[in-house]
Structures are given as structure tokens and as C-alpha cells.
Design an enzyme around this catalytic site. Structure first.
Site, PDB file in Angstrom:
ATOM      1  N   SER A 109      89.339  54.706  36.459  1.00 42.46           N
ATOM      2  CA  SER A 109      88.519  54.753  35.246  1.00 42.46           C
ATOM      3  C   SER A 109      87.702  56.040  35.221  1.00 42.46           C
ATOM      4  CB  SER A 109      87.567  53.555  35.236  1.00 42.46           C
ATOM      5  OG  SER A 109      86.492  53.785  34.353  1.00 42.46           O
ATOM      6  N   TYR A 132      88.039  57.859  28.942  1.00 43.78           N
ATOM      7  CA  TYR A 132      86.991  57.604  27.953  1.00 43.78           C
ATOM      8  C   TYR A 132      86.485  58.977  27.587  1.00 43.78           C
ATOM      9  CZ  TYR A 132      86.026  52.586  28.939  1.00 43.78           C
ATOM     10  OH  TYR A 132      86.070  51.230  29.065  1.00 43.78           O
ATOM     11  N   THR A 158      91.869  54.534  26.461  1.00 46.07           N
ATOM     12  CA  THR A 158      91.325  53.219  26.084  1.00 46.07           C
ATOM     13  C   THR A 158      90.760  53.281  24.667  1.00 46.07           C
ATOM     14  OG1 THR A 158      90.868  52.621  28.372  1.00 46.07           O
ATOM     15  CG2 THR A 158      89.612  51.461  26.691  1.00 46.07           C
ATOM     16  N   LYS A 259      95.503  51.773  25.587  1.00 46.35           N
ATOM     17  CA  LYS A 259      95.064  50.472  26.107  1.00 46.35           C
ATOM     18  C   LYS A 259      94.151  49.806  25.092  1.00 46.35           C
ATOM     19  CE  LYS A 259      92.632  48.649  30.222  1.00 46.35           C
ATOM     20  NZ  LYS A 259      91.248  48.395  29.845  1.00 46.35           N
ATOM     21  N   HIS A 283      90.477  43.971  27.060  1.00 46.06           N
ATOM     22  CA  HIS A 283      89.458  44.450  27.998  1.00 46.06           C
ATOM     23  C   HIS A 283      88.930  43.287  28.839  1.00 46.06           C
ATOM     24  CE1 HIS A 283      87.278  48.459  28.129  1.00 46.06           C
ATOM     25  NE2 HIS A 283      86.613  47.798  29.056  1.00 46.06           N
TER      26      HIS A 283
HETATM   27  C1  LIG Z   1      83.942  45.237  35.930  1.00 43.60           C
HETATM   28  C2  LIG Z   1      84.960  45.768  34.964  1.00 43.60           C
HETATM   29  C3  LIG Z   1      84.896  47.096  34.568  1.00 43.60           C
HETATM   30  C4  LIG Z   1      85.845  47.610  33.670  1.00 43.60           C
HETATM   31  N1  LIG Z   1      85.807  48.936  33.340  1.00 43.60           N
HETATM   32  C5  LIG Z   1      86.784  49.446  32.555  1.00 43.60           C
HETATM   33  C6  LIG Z   1      86.854  50.846  32.317  1.00 43.60           C
HETATM   34  O1  LIG Z   1      86.058  51.631  32.823  1.00 43.60           O
HETATM   35  N2  LIG Z   1      87.850  51.294  31.497  1.00 43.60           N
HETATM   36  C7  LIG Z   1      88.772  50.458  30.920  1.00 43.60           C
HETATM   37  O2  LIG Z   1      89.656  50.916  30.187  1.00 43.60           O
HETATM   38  N3  LIG Z   1      88.732  49.126  31.164  1.00 43.60           N
HETATM   39  C8  LIG Z   1      87.791  48.604  31.980  1.00 43.60           C
HETATM   40  N4  LIG Z   1      87.791  47.269  32.259  1.00 43.60           N
HETATM   41  C9  LIG Z   1      88.853  46.412  31.720  1.00 43.60           C
HETATM   42  C10 LIG Z   1      90.051  46.382  32.688  1.00 43.60           C
HETATM   43  O3  LIG Z   1      90.693  47.620  32.729  1.00 43.60           O
HETATM   44  C11 LIG Z   1      91.078  45.329  32.257  1.00 43.60           C
HETATM   45  O4  LIG Z   1      91.448  45.547  30.928  1.00 43.60           O
HETATM   46  C12 LIG Z   1      90.571  43.906  32.393  1.00 43.60           C
HETATM   47  O5  LIG Z   1      89.770  43.755  33.537  1.00 43.60           O
HETATM   48  C13 LIG Z   1      91.738  42.946  32.476  1.00 43.60           C
HETATM   49  O6  LIG Z   1      91.322  41.639  32.483  1.00 43.60           O
HETATM   50  P1  LIG Z   1      91.134  40.750  33.818  1.00 43.60           P
HETATM   51  O7  LIG Z   1      89.851  41.197  34.425  1.00 43.60           O
HETATM   52  O8  LIG Z   1      91.084  39.361  33.277  1.00 43.60           O
HETATM   53  O9  LIG Z   1      92.325  41.009  34.697  1.00 43.60           O
HETATM   54  C14 LIG Z   1      86.850  46.750  33.148  1.00 43.60           C
HETATM   55  C15 LIG Z   1      86.905  45.417  33.565  1.00 43.60           C
HETATM   56  C16 LIG Z   1      85.984  44.934  34.463  1.00 43.60           C
HETATM   57  C17 LIG Z   1      86.084  43.486  34.907  1.00 43.60           C
END
Ligand SMILES: Cc1cc2nc3c(=O)[nH]c(=O)nc-3n(C[C@H](O)[C@H](O)[C@H](O)COP(=O)(O)O)c2cc1C
Length: 389
Positions: A109, A132, A158, A259, A283
Site C-alpha cells: 500500500s 493512492y 484504488t 481496485k 475495501h
Molecule cells: C487495516 C486495513 C488497511 C487497509 N488499507 C488499504 C490501503 O492502504 N489501500 C487499499 O487499496 N486497500 C486497503 N485496505 C483494503 C484491502 O486492500 C482489502 O481490499 C480488504 O482488506 C479485503 O477485505 P478482507 O479484509 O475482508 O479480506 C485495507 C484493509 C484493512 C483491513
């Protein structure tokens, strides 16, 4: 902790809750508003049933595949997640090493809190960078150029963060921007931290190491005064237009994915903009509460694309059987977010490895019990999609 004592993703979640301060666990675990989409993501998987075939396949089913030219030993990628270096001192490099050991891709990320150059060299495995751009087109160009020069194998843009989702658990802990630390919320946080001395020790040791130059945790900033993490947190948004995606396509020469796609029209636009893959994602229920569970919209998107782009699904995958369901419904692979973060928070790189191992074992067992020889043999004839899906 001995990672082999983690028995499932649910188990890793329970252990993570005991390993890190409550506010940090809630940052990982929580979703937007009433967390309806968060719950629906998992429920959608539970509502799909298998159509097993008896006395057919023998031997261990194959779970390896290829995604955008990259061989994967299982169709599970590690999703980009922010602030991972606060979850365990192993941070993003530990995640990359765990992914490489398991034979899969990890996606860094922009706001992981680790330098994109450091991450690129932290393991021999394939790595993607997730973009981002709270700083606008100039910063986008800078980050894409750096990712290209650092040798990333893929780029993920994203789209679902035009504003930050309202994560009520974070608000309750007083850890959203702008920070509104009252004496009461500060003392609550201090009390939570005091209950996790092992976590504190790990963080202090990591900070000392960083200061002595052993593993300096810098940001992915293109050199701008404020880092992307700071800006994203301050501005709360990273808006991209389809024109931006087209511009990124012109600059980035490797595989490109967007995404946050949740409907067929956006999937078609992504292909028109030159994307090689779409990531069907809400997300993890952290942005728009009320967005559909990803498994429910997956068939529509797969059918609309008709093989013109790869389709990756995330949000709600908690078992190897969920991976099998998603692939049977048409995904080329899935990504996981929280499952590996629970492993990371519990015991660092070893915990991430263990979660991937568990998912692999569960996938193999599920395919065996279904009488299916490999993930590549999966199609919709192997599952029953409820009519609402
Ligand atoms: C703590 C956390 C931080 C996240 N940070 C980002 C991020 O910086 N960029 C992004 O595109 N998605 C981010 N996501 C979303 C994840 O990439 C992903 O889409 C999501 O966690 C998938 O769902 P799941 O947690 O049920 O597997 C984040 C998710 C979590 C749980």
C-alpha cells in the site's frame, strides 16, 4: 508465539485481539458505519453451497495457477493494507517474505509506512504496488515512476477512496483525523497500550533499529514535504478519474489493475482504459457501507468481461473453501486483507505464513472432498449460487 498454534483465520483473529492494543485491533477489524457490508461479505460466502462429485478425482488436487503471467502456488494474493508497521515490527518486509515463501504476490500500500524501494528488495517474490494519490497528478507520476524503477511486477490503482469511509470504531477510540485527543481518550489509549507490553517492546526495538539505520522505515513519498500517509490521513481522500487511469496506463508499462470495481459498467470502463485486471472489492466493507458483497456482483462482472481482463476478488475471504467458491464463480484469484493482518499482529511474518498455509491446506481439502482435481477445473457447475447472488 508459535505460529503453528494458529488453527484457522478465526483463531488468528482471536489471538490478534489479545496481541495488540484494542484501538489497533479495531482499526484492522472494523468496517464503515453499521458494518453491514463487512458482515455481508462473509455471509455471501456462507450462502454458496458446493455440488460435490463422488468417486472421481484421486490424489492431491492442484491449487497452483497463473495470474497476468505470474505463476502463483495458490490463487491468494496479499491485499494492500495501510499502517502495517504498527501491527508488528516485521511490517511490510515481513509480509513480502511470507508471500514469497508461500509462492504468491504481496501488494504494498502507498500508506503501508514502508519505503517502496525497501519493500521491492525485501524478498525475491513478485510484488505489486498499490497507488493512492492524495497529492494529485504530479505525485501520481512520481510514485508510478519510482514503482517502475524499483521493478514492481504490477500496479494497482484504488478507486473506491474518493473520501474516507466513516469507521466508527476508530472514531470511538479518538484515532481518526483530525485527531481530537481529549484527556479522557488519551488516557483510555494509554491504558490499552499498557495492557500490551510485548507489543510496546517490539515497537520500541523497531524504532531503535530504525534510528540506528538498520532498517529505516521511510514513507513512499515521492520526496514531497508531506508523505502520502500524512496527506491521505489529513485530506481523507484519494480521488482518481478514468482519465487518470488512462494517463497511468500510458506511463506504467507492466500489468495494471483497478481496485474497487463493483459493477459490470465499471469493469468495461477499466478495460477501455487499458487495464489488464479488475479487482472486485468493497475495501473489506471499510468504505461505502451498503455496497454489495463482492461475491454477489462477481458473476455479473466476469460475464461482462468475457475473459478480456483478469478478475480478482477480495473482501470476506476467511477460509480455503471461500477461495474455491470465488474461483468457481469466475474469479482468477482472490486477495485477503484482514486474514493475514490477524496473523501479522499475532506473530509477525510467521503468522502471515501460517495463515497462507492454512488457506492452502483448506483449499486442498475442500477440492478433495468435492472430487475436483484442480482449481483450473472449477466452474459454476461446482457450486450452487443462491438466487439473490
Ligand atoms: C487495516 C486495513 C488497511 C487497509 N488499507 C488499504 C490501503 O492502504 N489501500 C487499499 O487499496 N486497500 C486497503 N485496505 C483494503 C484491502 O486492500 C482489502 O481490499 C480488504 O482488506 C479485503 O477485505 P478482507 O479484509 O475482508 O479480506 C485495507 C484493509 C484493512 C483491513
Amino acid at each position: 508465539m508459535d505460529a503453528s498454534r494458529i488453527y484457522s483465520v478465526g483463531d488468528a483473529r482471536r489471538r490478534a485481539a489479545r496481541a495488540v492494543p484494542r484501538a489497533l485491533f479495531d482499526y484492522i477489524d472494523g468496517g464503515a458505519d453499521d458494518e453491514v457490508t463487512l458482515q455481508q461479505n462473509e455471509r455471501a460466502f456462507q450462502e454458496v453451497t458446493f455440488r460435490p462429485r463422488m468417486a472421481g478425482a484421486t490424489g492431491d488436487p492442484q491449487v497452483s495457477t497463473t495470474l497476468l503471467g505470474t505463476p502463483l502456488s495458490l490463487p491468494v494474493l496479499l491485499a494492500p493494507c495501510g499502517l502495517v508497521r504498527f501491527m508488528h515490527p516485521d511490517g511490510a518486509p515481513g509480509i513480502a517474505r511470507a508471500a514469497a515463501a508461500a509462492g504468491t504476490v504481496s501488494v504494498l500500500s502507498t500508506v503501508a509506512g514502508s519505503s517502496l524501494e525497501e519493500f521491492a528488495t525485501s524478498s525475491p517474490g513478485p510484488k505489486w504496488f498499490q497507488l493512492y494519490s492524495p497529492g494529485g497528478p504530479e505525485q501520481t507520476e512520481g510514485l508510478v515512476g519510482r514503482a517502475q524503477r524499483a521493478g514492481y511486477d504490477g500496479l494497482v490503482v484504488t478507486l473506491d477512496t474518493p473520501a474516507l469511509g466513516h469507521r466508527e470504531r476508530d472514531v470511538r477510540h479518538g484515532v481518526t483525523q483530525p485527531f481530537r485527543f481529549t484527556p479522557a481518550s488519551a488516557s483510555r489509549l494509554a491504558a490499552q497500550v499498557a495492557l500490551r507490553p510485548r507489543w510496546v517492546t517490539g515497537m520500541v526495538r523497531a524504532a531503535v533499529r530504525a534510528r540506528s539505520g538498520a532498517a529505516e522505515p521511510t514513507d513512499t513519498s515521492a520526496g514531497a514535504a508531506a508523505s502520502p500517509t500524512a496527506r491521505l490521513v489529513a485530506m481523507g481522500a484519494s480521488p482518481f478519474s478514468w482519465d487518470d487511469v488512462t494517463a497511468i496506463r500510458h506511463q506504467w508499462t507492466g500489468p495494471l489493475a483497478v481496485k474497487g470495481v463493483l459493477c459490470a459498467d465499471d469493469a468495461r470502463r477499466a478495460v477501455e482504459a487499458g487495464c489488464d485486471a479488475v479487482i472486485v472489492s468493497n475495501h473489506g466493507g471499510r468504505q461505502l457501507d451498503g455496497a454489495p458483497a463482492t461475491l454477489r456482483v462477481l458473476p455479473e462482472i466476469v460475464d461482462a468481461l468475457g475473459g478480456t481482463a483478469a478478475v480478482v476478488l477480495d473482501s470476506g475471504v476467511r477460509r480455503g473453501s471461500d477461495v474455491v467458491k470465488a474461483v468457481a464463480a469466475g474469479a482468477d484469484a482472490v486477495m485477503i486483507g484482514r486474514p493475514y493482518l490477524y496473523g501479522l499482529a499475532t506473530c509477525g511474518e510467521a503468522g502471515v505464513r501460517r495463515v497462507l498455509e492454512i488457506l492452502r491446506i483448506e483449499m486442498v481439502r475442500t477440492l478433495s472432498l468435492m472430487g475436483c482435481p484442480s482449481v483450473s477445473a472449477l466452474d459454476r457447475s461446482w457450486i450452487e449460487l443462491p438466487s439473490a447472488i
